[in-house]
Design a protein around this motif. Structure first.
Motif, PDB file in Angstrom:
ATOM      1  N   LEU A   1       0.874  -1.450   0.127  1.00 58.64           N
ATOM      2  CA  LEU A   1      -0.468  -0.403  -0.133  1.00 58.64           C
ATOM      3  C   LEU A   1       0.888   1.156  -0.002  1.00 58.64           C
ATOM      4  CD1 LEU A   1      -2.877   1.453   1.029  1.00 58.64           C
ATOM      5  CD2 LEU A   1      -2.601   1.202   2.911  1.00 58.64           C
ATOM      6  N   VAL A   2       0.705   1.864  -0.899  1.00 56.31           N
ATOM      7  CA  VAL A   2       1.492   3.536  -1.440  1.00 56.31           C
ATOM      8  C   VAL A   2       0.606   4.870  -1.337  1.00 56.31           C
ATOM      9  CG1 VAL A   2       3.006   2.848  -2.093  1.00 56.31           C
ATOM     10  CG2 VAL A   2       1.381   3.194  -3.766  1.00 56.31           C
ATOM     11  N   SER A   3       0.767   5.929  -0.952  1.00 52.96           N
ATOM     12  CA  SER A   3      -0.432   6.269  -0.876  1.00 52.96           C
ATOM     13  C   SER A   3       0.022   7.447  -2.983  1.00 52.96           C
ATOM     14  CB  SER A   3      -0.628   7.898   0.170  1.00 52.96           C
ATOM     15  OG  SER A   3      -0.594   6.858   1.464  1.00 52.96           O
ATOM     16  N   ARG A   4      -1.005   7.748  -2.633  1.00 51.07           N
ATOM     17  CA  ARG A   4      -1.509   7.767  -4.307  1.00 51.07           C
ATOM     18  C   ARG A   4      -1.116   9.339  -4.303  1.00 51.07           C
ATOM     19  NH1 ARG A   4      -7.232   5.953  -7.127  1.00 51.07           N
ATOM     20  NH2 ARG A   4      -7.029   7.508  -8.579  1.00 51.07           N
ATOM     21  N   GLY A   5      -0.724  10.841  -5.073  1.00 51.06           N
ATOM     22  CA  GLY A   5      -0.539  11.631  -5.083  1.00 51.06           C
ATOM     23  C   GLY A   5      -1.663  12.763  -4.531  1.00 51.06           C
ATOM     24  N   SER A   6      -2.330  12.044  -5.713  1.00 44.63           N
ATOM     25  CA  SER A   6      -3.397  13.176  -5.696  1.00 44.63           C
ATOM     26  C   SER A   6      -4.450  13.399  -4.659  1.00 44.63           C
ATOM     27  CB  SER A   6      -5.212  12.674  -6.671  1.00 44.63           C
ATOM     28  OG  SER A   6      -5.484  11.350  -6.569  1.00 44.63           O
ATOM     29  N   TRP A   7      -4.389  11.969  -3.279  1.00 44.31           N
ATOM     30  CA  TRP A   7      -4.804  12.151  -2.111  1.00 44.31           C
ATOM     31  C   TRP A   7      -4.171  13.766  -1.474  1.00 44.31           C
ATOM     32  CZ3 TRP A   7      -3.517   6.388  -0.345  1.00 44.31           C
ATOM     33  CH2 TRP A   7      -4.881   5.951  -0.873  1.00 44.31           C
TER      34      TRP A   7
ATOM     35  N   PRO B   1      -4.703  16.546 -12.139  1.00 45.26           N
ATOM     36  CA  PRO B   1      -3.071  16.468 -11.949  1.00 45.26           C
ATOM     37  C   PRO B   1      -2.994  16.463 -13.643  1.00 45.26           C
ATOM     38  CG  PRO B   1      -3.485  14.259 -11.607  1.00 45.26           C
ATOM     39  CD  PRO B   1      -4.697  15.528 -11.348  1.00 45.26           C
ATOM     40  N   THR B   2      -1.283  16.948 -13.456  1.00 46.06           N
ATOM     41  CA  THR B   2      -0.609  17.155 -14.124  1.00 46.06           C
ATOM     42  C   THR B   2       1.084  16.239 -14.598  1.00 46.06           C
ATOM     43  OG1 THR B   2       0.352  19.440 -13.594  1.00 46.06           O
ATOM     44  CG2 THR B   2      -0.798  19.693 -15.259  1.00 46.06           C
ATOM     45  N   GLN B   3       0.985  15.378 -13.187  1.00 46.88           N
ATOM     46  CA  GLN B   3       1.965  14.944 -13.294  1.00 46.88           C
ATOM     47  C   GLN B   3       1.475  13.934 -12.574  1.00 46.88           C
ATOM     48  OE1 GLN B   3       5.217  18.510 -11.295  1.00 46.88           O
ATOM     49  NE2 GLN B   3       6.539  17.044 -12.341  1.00 46.88           N
ATOM     50  N   LEU B   4       2.608  12.699 -12.238  1.00 44.16           N
ATOM     51  CA  LEU B   4       1.588  11.123 -11.244  1.00 44.16           C
ATOM     52  C   LEU B   4       3.266  10.799 -10.149  1.00 44.16           C
ATOM     53  CD1 LEU B   4       0.454   8.912 -10.907  1.00 44.16           C
ATOM     54  CD2 LEU B   4       1.529   7.779 -13.280  1.00 44.16           C
ATOM     55  N   PHE B   5       2.212  10.922  -9.174  1.00 38.59           N
ATOM     56  CA  PHE B   5       2.715  11.084  -7.858  1.00 38.59           C
ATOM     57  C   PHE B   5       2.961   9.605  -7.054  1.00 38.59           C
ATOM     58  CE2 PHE B   5       3.770  15.925  -8.529  1.00 38.59           C
ATOM     59  CZ  PHE B   5       4.976  15.428  -8.958  1.00 38.59           C
ATOM     60  N   PHE B   6       3.674   9.424  -6.350  1.00 33.87           N
ATOM     61  CA  PHE B   6       2.995   8.422  -5.159  1.00 33.87           C
ATOM     62  C   PHE B   6       3.670   8.369  -3.831  1.00 33.87           C
ATOM     63  CE2 PHE B   6       1.307   6.060  -9.188  1.00 33.87           C
ATOM     64  CZ  PHE B   6       0.122   5.681  -8.642  1.00 33.87           C
ATOM     65  N   ARG B   7       3.354   8.630  -2.272  1.00 31.20           N
ATOM     66  CA  ARG B   7       3.610   8.689  -1.634  1.00 31.20           C
ATOM     67  C   ARG B   7       4.060   7.474  -0.566  1.00 31.20           C
ATOM     68  NH1 ARG B   7       1.580  11.711   3.927  1.00 31.20           N
ATOM     69  NH2 ARG B   7       1.267   8.997   4.226  1.00 31.20           N
ATOM     70  N   ALA B   8       5.373   7.322  -0.164  1.00 30.21           N
ATOM     71  CA  ALA B   8       5.526   5.852   0.091  1.00 30.21           C
ATOM     72  C   ALA B   8       6.756   6.391   2.263  1.00 30.21           C
ATOM     73  CB  ALA B   8       6.712   5.044  -0.369  1.00 30.21           C
ATOM     74  N   THR B   9       6.029   5.887   2.704  1.00 28.74           N
ATOM     75  CA  THR B   9       6.967   6.549   3.936  1.00 28.74           C
ATOM     76  C   THR B   9       7.734   5.205   4.551  1.00 28.74           C
ATOM     77  OG1 THR B   9       6.366   6.607   6.522  1.00 28.74           O
ATOM     78  CG2 THR B   9       4.852   5.371   5.298  1.00 28.74           C
ATOM     79  N   PHE B  10       8.517   5.511   5.432  1.00 28.87           N
ATOM     80  CA  PHE B  10       9.847   4.566   5.739  1.00 28.87           C
ATOM     81  C   PHE B  10      10.068   4.870   7.142  1.00 28.87           C
ATOM     82  CE2 PHE B  10      11.919   8.700   3.825  1.00 28.87           C
ATOM     83  CZ  PHE B  10      12.236   9.276   5.080  1.00 28.87           C
ATOM     84  N   ALA B  11       8.329   5.657   7.821  1.00 28.59           N
ATOM     85  CA  ALA B  11       8.789   5.430   9.372  1.00 28.59           C
ATOM     86  C   ALA B  11       8.188   3.878  10.024  1.00 28.59           C
ATOM     87  CB  ALA B  11       7.931   6.222   9.541  1.00 28.59           C
TER      88      ALA B  11
END
Length: 536
Positions: free
Chosen positions: A486-492, A502-512
């Motif tokens: 499970l990663v987080s969608r940038g649009s969130w 969006p004009t770019q495609l992002f995903f957020r991952a946590t290393f915590a």
């Protein structure tokens, strides 16, 4: 001690942040000990009134903060002091018997003692704590029995809106050590976490229909907290260092009330260090530039800094030797990027600190620092809503920070977190280098925080011409879930959710959160999902 003097009208106009000369020497850890020895034992009983002026340097040579009456909301201006809370100041009269406030008798609190086991600095690992940790105990009547300055009879009862005097003293001293605010009438108040403090701040400064300015991608809860209040977010373009000062200036210089359907914004929300979600950290020059824009357009800055002490060692090649860690607390403090509060000559910053990321989210305790006027309004809000943070949380934190570690030990703990988060960041970056298609996925190594922001080149996607970016994002997100990650969608995290395309495609991952082994496995799984979606 005498109560603080009434709020006075401060100097008008803006001051150049670089032109102010501050002769007052910064407070040090050893300076705290000397100051306390001179002040004597802290005596603060049930619902004792206090404020930061009791515990900080006088700063007589510093200017006072500007007044912010013109920015405060109708709701905030209408708040009056609590009659019952105000009466607590009479409790310090010797021999007085209180039949006033509805404070329950401690005899009926069914907790006689609390004991916590914590590490002894610098032995911070779980195993070291199990083997040689120290037991800290809070009894019900420690203060009256002369064995402590904060006990359960105080902590478990009602308190004041700024929090207990015992915890307020610690956070005030810590703030002065770290930030050394350059104006005289700054104060702190405890909060029940930054999200609650943020909701109160919106209500203090905004009316329905107002805009709050932020990074174009921002903390989702900040946006979602504002929405029910009728407050909208407006995102400012970012780069690797976060919000762009020039873009902010241009937007405000050309603000059209009729086109925007709202008055010119006067509140900017920013997470300057390890920004959530992008991991961006504003350098000194960027912070100074944004502060000057705030002065030019009379903006009030909310400096949300939960990740400030999660600043890590500089990222180097995995095979290169890392830079040496700070050897002392003084060296550690010098490595930290200066805060907005430390350059705030006008008193136009509310800094929000939290124990959530450095001690425990479940403690639900943080604190804010701002000018006396703003703190007074914040406390008035507390008195008829949250009242004060949990007494149990306060006394547990007090035992750890004050009796267990002290300022010296707490800074050692923060250095320990730097080591741990640096290792975790390097682990996830090594996994990305190994398992992700680097011609598709790129990232900037974060300098602080707990998030990695991954940019996917959607133009190389086989359906780039037939699908919207949001659809490609959804496809990759679900493919990753199918692979077991499970990663987080940038649009969130879009500041402007309602109109976001969006004009770019992002995903957020946590290393915590995950172990290093699980984190590496997760990135491998994400790489499989990305390759499948891009047809690689």
């Amino acid at each position: 001690m005498t109560p603080p003097s009434s709020i006075e009208t401060s100097l008008e106009g803006t001051r150049d942040v670089e032109a102010v000369i501050l002769p007052d020497l910064p407070l040090t850890v050893s300076g705290v000990s000397a100051r306390r020895a001179k002040a004597g034992t802290l005596v603060a009983g049930t619902a004792a009134y206090s404020n930061s002026d009791f515990f900080k340097s006088p700063g007589e040579s510093k200017p006072k903060a500007k007044r912010w009456d013109h920015l405060l909301s109708v709701e905030s201006k209408s708040r009056t002091p609590s009659s019952l809370k105000s009466a607590a100041r009479f409790l310090k009269k010797s021999g007085i018997i209180s039949l006033g406030g509805g404070l329950p008798c401690p005899e009926y609190f069914p907790i006689e003692e609390l004991t916590v086991k914590v590490p002894k600095p610098p032995q911070f690992t779980e195993q070291e704590c199990l083997e040689s940790g120290q037991l800290l105990t809070a009894g019900k009547y420690d203060q009256s029995e002369g064995t402590g300055t904060y006990d359960l009879s105080i902590a478990l009862n009602y308190g004041q809106g700024m929090g207990s005097a015992q915890m307020l003293r610690f956070v005030t001293e810590h703030t002065e050590i770290v930030c050394h605010p350059p104006y005289r009438d700054w104060q702190c108040s405890l909060s029940i976490g930054s999200t609650s403090a943020l909701e109160q701040t919106y209500r203090m400064f905004c009316e329905r229909g107002d805009f709050v300015l932020s990074e174009e991608y921002t903390f989702a809860s900040a946006v979602e907290t504002a929405a029910p209040l009728g407050i909208k977010f407006l995102g400012i373009k970012m780069d690797a260092e976060g919000m762009l000062a020039d873009t902010l200036d241009v937007l405000l210089s050309n603000w059209d009330v009729e086109v925007r359907g709202a008055r010119k914004p006067h509140l900017v929300y920013t997470v300057p260090s390890g920004q959530n979600p992008t991991g961006a950290t504003q350098g000194v020059a960027r912070r100074k530039a944004l502060y000057k824009v705030a002065q030019k357009h009379d903006l009030f800055i909310i400096e949300d800094e939960p990740y400030y002490f999660l600043q890590m060692q500089p990222y180097t090649d995995p095979n290169a030797p890392g830079l040496p860690l700070p050897k002392t607390n003084e060296e550690f403090l010098k490595t930290l990027i200066p805060t907005y509060l430390s350059m705030d000559t006008d008193g136009r910053v509310m800094r929000m600190d939290s124990f959530s990321k450095v001690i425990s989210p479940g403690s639900r305790i943080g604190w804010i620092t701002a000018s006396e006027q703003i703190i007074e309004r914040f406390v008035r809000h507390n008195e008829c809503s949250t009242q004060n943070p949990s007494g149990i949380s306060q006394i547990v934190l007090y035992k750890i920070l004050e009796e267990g570690w002290g300022h010296d030990g707490y800074l050692q703990w923060l250095i320990n977190l730097r080591v741990q988060y640096t290792k975790r960041r390097d682990t996830i970056l090594a996994a990305c280098e190994k398992y992700l298609p680097t011609d598709i996925v790129t990232w900037n190594p974060p300098m602080a925080g707990m998030f990695l922001w991954m940019n996917l080149d959607w133009k190389k996607h086989p359906h780039a011409r037939t699908k919207r970016i949001i659809e490609i994002e959804d496809e990759i997100f679900l493919a990753a879930v199918e692979q077991g990650v499970l990663v987080s969608r940038g649009s969130w995290f879009a500041a402007e959710k309602a109109s976001f395309e969006p004009t770019q495609l992002f995903f957020r991952a946590t290393f915590a959160a995950a172990s290093e082994e699980a984190m590496t496995e997760a990135i491998e799984r994400f790489g499989i999902a990305v390759r499948a979606s891009f047809g690689l």
